[in-house]
Structures are given as C-alpha cells and as structure tokens.
Design an enzyme around this catalytic site. Sequence first.
Site, short mmCIF file in Angstrom:
data_model
loop_
_atom_site.label_atom_id
_atom_site.label_comp_id
_atom_site.label_asym_id
_atom_site.label_seq_id
_atom_site.Cartn_x
_atom_site.Cartn_y
_atom_site.Cartn_z
CG HIS A 267 -1.82 1.15 1.35
ND1 HIS A 267 -3.16 1.11 1.00
CD2 HIS A 267 -1.59 2.42 1.77
CE1 HIS A 267 -3.70 2.30 1.20
NE2 HIS A 267 -2.77 3.11 1.67
CD GLU A 268 1.41 3.63 3.72
OE1 GLU A 268 1.59 4.72 3.14
OE2 GLU A 268 0.35 3.36 4.33
CG HIS A 271 0.22 6.15 -0.73
ND1 HIS A 271 -0.84 6.79 -1.31
CD2 HIS A 271 -0.28 5.52 0.37
CE1 HIS A 271 -1.94 6.56 -0.58
NE2 HIS A 271 -1.62 5.77 0.43
CD GLU A 297 -5.19 6.33 0.88
OE1 GLU A 297 -5.07 5.10 0.87
OE2 GLU A 297 -4.39 7.08 1.46
ZN ZN Z 1 -2.88 5.15 1.96
#
Ligand code: ZN
Length: 508
Positions: A267-268, A271, A297
């Site tokens: 997830h990170e 980003h 997101e």
């Molecule tokens: Zn996030």
Amino acid sequence: MDIKTLIERFEKIERAAVQSERAVQIISWDWRAMTPKAAAPGRAETIGAVSDVNFAILTSGENRKTLDALAQPEHLAQLPPTLAARVRELKKQSDRKAAIPPALFSEFTVLQARSEAAWEQAKRQNDWPSFAPHLQNMFDYTNRFIDLWGYEGSRYNALLGFNEEGMTAEKLDALFTDLRDAIVPLIQAVRRSPVVIDDGFVNQTFPVEQQRVMAHALLDLEGFRGDWGVLAESEHPYTTSFGRQDVRLTTHYYEDMFLPAVFSTLHEGGHGIYEQNIDPALDGTIVGCGLYSGMHESVSRFWENMVGRSLPFWRCNMARFQQWFPRQLGGVTPEQMYAAVNKVGTSLTRIEADELTYNLHIILRYELERDVFEGRVRVRDLPDLWKQKMQDYLGLTPLDDTQGILQDIQWSMAQFGYFPAYALGNLYNAQYTHTMKSQLDFDRLVETGDLGAILQWKRENLYRFGATRSPEQTMLALTGEPLQAKYLIAYLQDKFRALYHIEKEAAQ
Ligand code: ZN
C-alpha cells in the site's frame, strides 16, 4: 503590474511555500519514525515554529496581492494550462490558510501534535478517557475553521472538498448508498456460505528480521526506487514525499502475523511509486505531487488489492514467501494463500480488514465524523456509537477501545474528511483498472511477474500528471465516464461469489 512580473513573483512565493512545507513534513517524518518518546513535546514546538513560517508565506498581504492579481480570469486565460493549475492551487491553499487568524493556527498546531502523542499512548494503554479531551479539541478547532472557511450544503463539505476537489457529502452519500446496498447482502451471503477458508497458517511466529527482508523485496517488485526513497517503521504506516527523488515510507511489523506488513508495504509502496513517477517538469511546484487524497489512495489500493490480493500474484510469488518463511508456509499452495488473504469478516481493525468489509469500516467513520460536524453526535458518545455500528454493519463488537475508536491515527491529527478517500480510492481504482484490463493482459503480466508494463501504463495515464488534473478530469480522461459505484460492486461480486461459491440469486 505586468504579467511577466506577476509570474516571477508567483514562482518565488511558490518555491518558498513548497520548500517550507517540505521542512514541516521532514520534521514530522522524523518525529514519527525516529524521535525518542521523551522529546515528543519539544518536537511539537519545533513543528509549530516551522509551520508558522509556511503560514506566513501563504498569508502575507504582499503575497496574497500577487496571487489575487494573477488568479484574475483575464490573467489565468493567458497562462499555459500547467501554470494556471499551479496558480489556482496555490491561491486555494492561501485562501484556506488566510481565513484563519495566525494566533489561532499556532495554538492549533501545538495542540494537534500533543493530541497525536496522547493518541499513541491512549491506544497502547486502551485509555479512551485520557484521549477524549484532545479529540474534543481537534473537533472544536476544526469547527471554528469551518466557520471561517465557509461552506455550501453540509458543514462537512468544507473538509471533503479540500481533500478531493469537486466532492461533496451529497455525492458521497449517493455513491456510498449504492456501495452499502450491494455489499451488506453480499457479506450476509458469505456468512451463509458453507465454504470454510482455513487461514490458520497466517497466524504463527514470523521473525521481524525476515519480514524486513520481505518488505524490501515487495517494494522492489512494485518498482519502487530504493535509491529515491526510504522504508522505516512507525506505529501507523504512512508515506510522505519531498519531491520524486525523496519519498519516505513507513510500515509496521507484528511478530505473530506477516500479512499486515505485506499489505501495508504494498500500500505505502503504491503511494511512493506515484510520487516517484510524477513528471520531472513539475518537481518543486505546488502541483508536483499527488494532492487529492482519494486519487492517492486509489494508486496505493491498486497495488495492495488488485495486485496483492489476486491469485496471479500468489502464483507468481508463493515460492519467495516460502523461502522467507519455510517452516510457516512450506506446505501452503497459492490457491490456499489467495483464499486466506481474502477471507471475509473477522477483522475489527480497518487496516487489517479484508477487501470486502473494508468499505464498511470507512462508511462507519464517515458517518460518525459527518454527524459530529453536523451536530447530531457528541464526541463523548463516539466509542459506544462505534461499537453499535460495527455490530450493525459487520456483526462484530470490539472488545475494547484500542480495537475500536482508538485504532486510527487520523482523527488525533484533526485529519477529518479524509477517511472517505479510502473508499473513494477503491471506487476510482475499480473503474480505471476495468479500463486498464481492456488494454493489457493484466492477469498474465502479474502471474509472470512482468509488472513493468503495468507501471508504464499507470505512469503514462495517471502518475505523471501529479495534481494538474482534478479527480473528475482524471476519471473522464482515463475511463470516459464520471465516477460510479458499479465497477467496484461488480469486481467485489465476481471475486467473492467465486471464492464463497455463491449463486447470483443468493447475493441479491
Ligand atoms: Zn494510503
């Protein structure tokens, strides 16, 4: 003043604003990832002082005169589109800050840092009463800001529209209603399904040292450039960037399970990849980063869910996980792992929730914070309301507040109006991935580990634009349609009906 002089002045103001904001973010990153606990209150003062510098740049009378003049329609019309987008964005941020008296803002930033520190301690000790007054402060100050900013329709729009240009509580209510009406019966059908997924193997001891090796390998696999970024550890995983060549990520390791680190790292990392692939020409400008939280997101949840929670991903990578954890995962097949990472309905915490129930965790938070701002709910009643809604939507009851209202960092930082971004991210993601899958052989690329073509597609169609396009413009350009819930609903129905052997009729 002629337009050439105005542009020169604008670029000077923009540079000072971007660099001072980076300074605040660098100290904040250090504070969360590195600072000794005892130094936290002192560091809060440091952050407050540097924030004041940024505040002064964005709100000085002279600078605002330049921004106002350049933002006049006759001037904007003469600017190239990217420069016009930069002017509009800096003006928006300046207006936002100028509405708040400096003394009030300064007071707030100190309280905000204290609140975050109080939350960390309260979460560790399951001590809601010690955190409640800090959270009350965060709501009270934000309410004062909302009055100063002004709003149309719901008070909540003052928060939502700033995070996600063009979004309103009214639009969100419609999207979330469609989503909830489809997901609640699907969860009920899953609960009635005779399929039992065995995921006992994910809850064993997974040495943190090995998890660190795994996390770095996952970032490599995604295409995150290690020479342009850092992975550290903090209580709550997050990402911050100071230009595309300095992207800081954090993750969190638990000794007794490895999946949280898998998905928070993917997830990170998602980003981070977005930030690293923004057009170099935008670097150092106010739009040279992903400003819209829902869109940000969407890119992180693409790597976490569409890739990380897919069968092709585990077919490709199971052998590597078995090398990292031979004793724990030795006999597990990709199909068993795929089923385990998609098992529905047991998590009380948002960041560990499965992909299906996740959206209801968000809808719960959205409803609570919206209701506080609209005056229907009091802060002191939030822990009980939280438990009630968990029971109503998911059939689960938190045993304590650490697993309930204290689980997330966002409210402690007064980051209100942010939670919807996670579900919006899922909605954007499902819609543009639907388009991408019509152009690329997605499953084959993931199964063969050939993620370069996917990264390239996303760079060309999404990442490189940074914040030069609003979310609405992005969706129209990418998919030819405005945002709708039907793509996420279809994706979730197809995936979970197949996993739990649910007939179409049974899920209606
Ligand atoms: Zn996030």
